[in-house]
Scaffold this active site. Structure first.
Site, PDB file in Angstrom:
ATOM      1  N   GLY A  65      47.012  25.610  37.286  1.00 34.91           N
ATOM      2  CA  GLY A  65      47.913  26.167  38.284  1.00 34.91           C
ATOM      3  C   GLY A  65      49.377  26.070  37.896  1.00 34.91           C
ATOM      4  O   GLY A  65      50.238  26.477  38.663  1.00 34.91           O
ATOM      5  N   CYS A  66      49.657  25.533  36.716  1.00 34.13           N
ATOM      6  CA  CYS A  66      51.035  25.446  36.231  1.00 34.13           C
ATOM      7  C   CYS A  66      51.270  26.562  35.217  1.00 34.13           C
ATOM      8  O   CYS A  66      50.419  26.806  34.355  1.00 34.13           O
ATOM      9  CB  CYS A  66      51.297  24.091  35.566  1.00 34.13           C
ATOM     10  SG  CYS A  66      51.244  22.708  36.708  1.00 34.13           S
ATOM     11  N   ALA A  67      52.405  27.245  35.320  1.00 33.79           N
ATOM     12  CA  ALA A  67      52.739  28.287  34.362  1.00 33.79           C
ATOM     13  C   ALA A  67      53.002  27.668  32.982  1.00 33.79           C
ATOM     14  O   ALA A  67      52.601  28.213  31.969  1.00 33.79           O
ATOM     15  CB  ALA A  67      53.947  29.078  34.830  1.00 33.79           C
TER      16      ALA A  67
END
Length: 160
Positions: A65-67
């Site tokens: 969920g982290c870019a």
């Protein structure tokens, strides 16, 4: 800026760097009026993280969920008859995100599992003004990191 009273067990960039407490981070944020200065401070916080060993940069330790790429390595300490306490190590390939990792560790690392679960990190991020000044992708990534940390705390309690 207030001086840190906490130790770091390892060197960062070849020197021992002190990791500030959450109260120190909150105080320092209040001293900084401009967001450019606050961003620079977050980057400096990231430099206080201990280097994450290559063997901890695994797919299992990646935060979904982290870019940016973010790794979270959790160690659970179980005292006989006591509640599990969680310690975290981590890193990111982005400087500002590395600072957000350090901020999350100031909130959660070294705390009992129930304290981690009960802590409203989003309220702390809002108090710092992060919700208004981070991109939506970074805000989502920060929430993903918090949920991962809380999930680790719930898992530690389930196996206690």
């Amino acid at each position: 800026m207030t001086e840190s009273r906490h130790r770091s067990d390892g060197p960062a960039h070849g020197r021992l760097v002190m990791q500030p407490s959450l109260d120190e981070i909150l105080d320092n944020f209040e001293l900084l009026d401009e967001w450019d200065d606050r961003y620079r401070y977050l980057i400096e916080l990231g430099r206080t993280l201990e280097p994450l060993p290559d063997e901890a940069r695994t797919d299992a330790n990646k935060v979904r969920g982290c870019a940016s790429q973010v790794w979270l390595d959790t160690r659970v300490v179980r005292e006989p008859g006591g509640e599990p306490v969680l310690d975290f190590r981590g890193d990111s390939d982005a400087h500002i995100v590395r600072g957000l990792v350090a901020l999350a560790f100031a909130i959660f690392s070294g705390r009992p599992a129930t304290t981690i679960i009960d802590t409203d990190a989003l309220a702390i991020f809002k108090r710092l003004g992060l919700s208004e000044h981070l991109t939506p992708q970074r805000s989502n990534g920060l929430r993903s990191m918090v949920e991962r940390i809380k999930g680790e705390a719930r898992a530690a309690l389930a196996t206690a």
